[in-house]
Design an enzyme around this catalytic site. Structure first.
Site, PDB file in Angstrom:
ATOM      1  N   GLY A   1       2.279 -15.634   7.356  1.00 58.54           N
ATOM      2  CA  GLY A   1       1.682 -15.087   8.576  1.00 58.54           C
ATOM      3  C   GLY A   1       2.720 -14.787   9.641  1.00 58.54           C
ATOM      4  CB  THR A   2       2.592 -12.443  12.524  1.00 59.54           C
ATOM      5  OG1 THR A   2       1.240 -12.811  12.829  1.00 59.54           O
ATOM      6  CG2 THR A   2       2.559 -11.123  11.799  1.00 59.54           C
TER       7      THR A   2
ATOM      8  CG  ASN B   1      37.281  23.306 -11.779  1.00 59.37           C
ATOM      9  OD1 ASN B   1      36.632  23.971 -12.599  1.00 59.37           O
ATOM     10  ND2 ASN B   1      36.725  22.450 -10.971  1.00 59.37           N
TER      11      ASN B   1
ATOM     12  NE  ARG C   1      -2.265  -1.565   3.391  1.00 57.74           N
ATOM     13  CZ  ARG C   1      -2.575  -1.465   4.681  1.00 57.74           C
ATOM     14  NH1 ARG C   1      -3.537  -0.653   5.064  1.00 57.74           N
ATOM     15  NH2 ARG C   1      -1.923  -2.153   5.592  1.00 57.74           N
TER      16      ARG C   1
HETATM   17  C1  UD1 Z   1      -1.060  -7.597  12.964  1.00 57.52           C
HETATM   18  C2  UD1 Z   1      -1.775  -8.366  14.088  1.00 57.52           C
HETATM   19  C3  UD1 Z   1      -2.983  -7.557  14.562  1.00 57.52           C
HETATM   20  C4  UD1 Z   1      -2.532  -6.184  15.007  1.00 57.52           C
HETATM   21  C5  UD1 Z   1      -1.760  -5.482  13.883  1.00 57.52           C
HETATM   22  C6  UD1 Z   1      -1.161  -4.199  14.404  1.00 57.52           C
HETATM   23  C7  UD1 Z   1      -1.451 -10.727  13.489  1.00 57.52           C
HETATM   24  C8  UD1 Z   1      -2.094 -11.929  13.004  1.00 57.52           C
HETATM   25  N1  UD1 Z   1      -2.217  -9.628  13.595  1.00 57.52           N
HETATM   26  O1  UD1 Z   1      -1.962  -7.549  11.882  1.00 57.52           O
HETATM   27  O2  UD1 Z   1      -3.628  -8.230  15.629  1.00 57.52           O
HETATM   28  O3  UD1 Z   1      -3.660  -5.415  15.395  1.00 57.52           O
HETATM   29  O4  UD1 Z   1      -0.675  -6.306  13.423  1.00 57.52           O
HETATM   30  O5  UD1 Z   1      -0.565  -3.496  13.356  1.00 57.52           O
HETATM   31  O6  UD1 Z   1      -0.294 -10.742  13.798  1.00 57.52           O
HETATM   32  N2  UD1 Z   1       5.094 -10.121   8.541  1.00 57.52           N
HETATM   33  C9  UD1 Z   1       6.086 -11.002   8.210  1.00 57.52           C
HETATM   34  N3  UD1 Z   1       5.755 -12.193   7.666  1.00 57.52           N
HETATM   35  C10 UD1 Z   1       4.460 -12.563   7.443  1.00 57.52           C
HETATM   36  C11 UD1 Z   1       3.445 -11.641   7.772  1.00 57.52           C
HETATM   37  C12 UD1 Z   1       3.800 -10.435   8.318  1.00 57.52           C
HETATM   38  O7  UD1 Z   1       7.265 -10.724   8.412  1.00 57.52           O
HETATM   39  O8  UD1 Z   1       4.243 -13.668   6.952  1.00 57.52           O
HETATM   40  C13 UD1 Z   1       5.463  -8.844   9.131  1.00 57.52           C
HETATM   41  C14 UD1 Z   1       5.073  -7.659   8.266  1.00 57.52           C
HETATM   42  O9  UD1 Z   1       6.121  -7.278   7.425  1.00 57.52           O
HETATM   43  C15 UD1 Z   1       4.763  -6.596   9.317  1.00 57.52           C
HETATM   44  C16 UD1 Z   1       4.311  -7.402  10.528  1.00 57.52           C
HETATM   45  O10 UD1 Z   1       4.754  -8.716  10.335  1.00 57.52           O
HETATM   46  O11 UD1 Z   1       5.907  -5.863   9.674  1.00 57.52           O
HETATM   47  C17 UD1 Z   1       2.804  -7.389  10.750  1.00 57.52           C
HETATM   48  O12 UD1 Z   1       2.182  -7.962   9.627  1.00 57.52           O
HETATM   49  P1  UD1 Z   1       0.861  -7.379   9.001  1.00 57.52           P
HETATM   50  O13 UD1 Z   1       0.515  -8.169   7.814  1.00 57.52           O
HETATM   51  O14 UD1 Z   1       0.979  -5.909   8.879  1.00 57.52           O
HETATM   52  O15 UD1 Z   1      -0.181  -7.748  10.153  1.00 57.52           O
HETATM   53  P2  UD1 Z   1      -1.560  -7.058  10.377  1.00 57.52           P
HETATM   54  O16 UD1 Z   1      -2.552  -7.648   9.473  1.00 57.52           O
HETATM   55  O17 UD1 Z   1      -1.403  -5.602  10.369  1.00 57.52           O
HETATM   56 MG    MG Z   2       0.069  -4.148   9.703  1.00 57.00          MG
END
Ligand code: UD1
Ligand code: MG
Length: 467
Positions: A91-92, A396, A17
């Site tokens: 995912g995180t 120069n 985004r």
């Molecule tokens: C996450 C939280 C949400 C919280 C929000 C706050 C989860 C499931 N949800 O959601 O509860 O309110 O942050 O901003 O964690 N990332 C990776 N690898 C991945 C996915 C993400 O490294 O596979 C990193 C992203 O680069 C980012 C961070 O993790 O820096 C958070 O990921 P993002 O996709 O932004 O999570 P949200 O959906 O915002």
């Molecule tokens: Mg986020």
């Protein structure tokens, strides 16, 4: 014994985004990159708690670039840094699993501190407050939460009698969507708790992702710690948020300089990067831009519209209106401008005076040099107390190579002169106005190099046509 911390920065995502060419952790912000703020805060947190540990970045998208920069950044902030690769962003929780799978040390730290790369307002102090909450109740884990009017997109905190859960926006039911307490994405968890539960996390949810938030469950020894100021957790997800955060950081920077004795005429209209230093008693006019690693000494004045990038200015010096300095050095008690341009490697000595429309590049000017008007000084070495008149030019460049001009101390160079480099003048030379100098002059020499004047009395009439 002090606690040890494995600090993980989740930074594998793409940041689609943002619509910028840079990967999200490398988005420029106040002369730094976004990820630098997380690295600095984690460093501060470890120092504040007399702890030791390491920062590890989970990287994926454009990982080489992110890694290269983060190494430099960790070096600057004096922290150990490691990297984990997450090829696919599943995912995180999967990101955190990559960290544990790829780093033997990871499971040995007492605590694991988790934050994202894109929340630059989270300070070491905030991390310490979160850690305090964990220690106070001897918890297995804490999540930083905050209350917000518009929780769209964020995970909702479901508080239980014991423990809590986090429900992602996409998975929330009607009642859960009404909850205003949300997850910030910053956590401190006992490492033993993570290693016990991480591999049990499933991806059965609306996004089909492994959610780190599933670490927190009802009846577990975990709590959310709610923070007052929701701005602290602002994330950089689009250009509007980037601008909003930049504005907040700029105000914070100006405030901290003011607290340290820097005077502003109107601090709302100055743009000062995060790592810039300004000495006590200095005065900054509006519309001043101080960028990168610029350092200004004590009691100096930077006038309106000046732009200083990666430059160093001494004490008691004035940079007059609309001057531009780039990788330049200026000594103490000097006066530069108005409308001066100091280009890279311009090194202007103390008590020097550089006037309007003077350009200086890759030149060393000793103490007390005056170049007051309309001149170009490039690839030159100018000795102490040399006075250069108006309209002076170092020629120069011969079209292929750059050559050096040297002028010895105490020399006087008349107006409208050119030095065809390479050329060397000794000490206390005198060059007559209008000269084009292409031969060396020994110390004490006088040079005049221009056509002799011819005057014909009465002849003007021939050229002045009467109407
Ligand atoms: C996450 C939280 C949400 C919280 C929000 C706050 C989860 C499931 N949800 O959601 O509860 O309110 O942050 O901003 O964690 N990332 C990776 N690898 C991945 C996915 C993400 O490294 O596979 C990193 C992203 O680069 C980012 C961070 O993790 O820096 C958070 O990921 P993002 O996709 O932004 O999570 P949200 O959906 O915002
Ligand atoms: Mg986020």
């Amino acid at each position: 014994m002090s606690d040890s911390f494995g600090c993980v920065i989740l930074a594998a995502g793409k940041g689609t985004r943002l619509k910028l060419n840079d990967p999200k952790p490398l988005v420029p912000l106040m002369g730094r990159r976004l990820v630098d703020y997380a690295i600095e805060s984690l460093r501060d947190f470890m120092v504040d708690n007399a702890g030791n540990g390491e920062v590890n970045l989970v990287i994926g998208h454009e990982k080489e670039k992110v890694q290269e920069h983060s190494k430099k950044s960790a070096n600057k902030f004096n922290v150990e840094v490691g990297f984990s690769i997450q090829e696919k962003q599943l995912g995180t929780a999967h990101a955190l699993k990559c960290y544990f799978d790829q780093n033997e040390k990871a499971s040995k730290f007492d605590y694991t501190v988790i934050m994202c790369a894109d929340t630059p307002l989270i300070s070491g102090e905030i991390l310490s407050e979160l850690y305090e909450a964990l220690k106070k109740d001897n918890l297995d884990g804490v999540a930083a939460s905050f209350e917000t009017k518009d929780p769209t997109g964020l995970g909702r905190i479901i508080r239980c009698d014991k423990g809590f859960r986090i429900v992602e926006h996409k998975d929330a039911n009607k009642d859960e969507l009404l909850i205003n307490e949300v997850n910030s994405g910053m956590y401190i968890v006992k490492t033993s708790y993570i290693t016990k539960h991480l591999s049990n996390i499933k991806s059965e949810n609306a996004a089909g992702e492994f959610y780190l938030t599933d670490l927190f469950q009802e009846n577990s020894n975990v709590k959310p710690r709610v923070f007052e100021n929701e701005k602290t957790f602002l994330g950089v997800n689009d250009l509007a948020q980037l601008e909003q955060i930049e504005n907040l950081l700029r105000r914070r920077k100006a405030r901290s300089l003011r607290d340290a004795g820097v005077r502003f005429i109107d601090s709302r209209h100055v743009y000062i990067d995060e790592d810039v230093e300004v000495g006590f008693g200095s005065l900054i006019y509006p519309s001043v831009n101080l960028f990168g690693s610029t350092v200004i000494g004590k009691d100096s004045i930077i006038e309106i519209g000046s732009i200083l990038t990666d430059s160093k200015v001494g004490a008691n010096t004035v940079i007059k209106a609309y001057s531009t300095l780039e990788e330049a050095i200026v000594g103490d008690e000097a006066a530069i401008g108005p409308y001066a341009r100091l280009r890279p490697k311009a090194d202007v000595g103390s008590k020097s005076k550089i006037g309007n429309f003077v350009e200086i590049k890759k030149s060393k000017l000793a103490e007390g040099v005056k170049v007051s008007h309309l001149s170009y000084v490039g690839d030159a070495e100018i000795g102490e107390d040399v006075n250069i008149g108006c309209g002076f030019i170092t020629c120069n460049y011969d079209g292929a190579n750059k050559h050096i001009t040297k002028i010895g101390k105490g020399s006087f160079i008349g107006s409208d002169t050119q030095m065809i480099a390479p050329v060397t003048l000794g000490e206390e030379c005198y060059v007559a106005s209008g000269s084009t100098i292409n031969q060396d002059i020994p110390s004490g020499g006088f040079a005049i190099a221009r056509g002799r004047q011819v005057t014909k009395e009465g002849m003007a009439r021939k050229f002045i046509k009467k109407k």
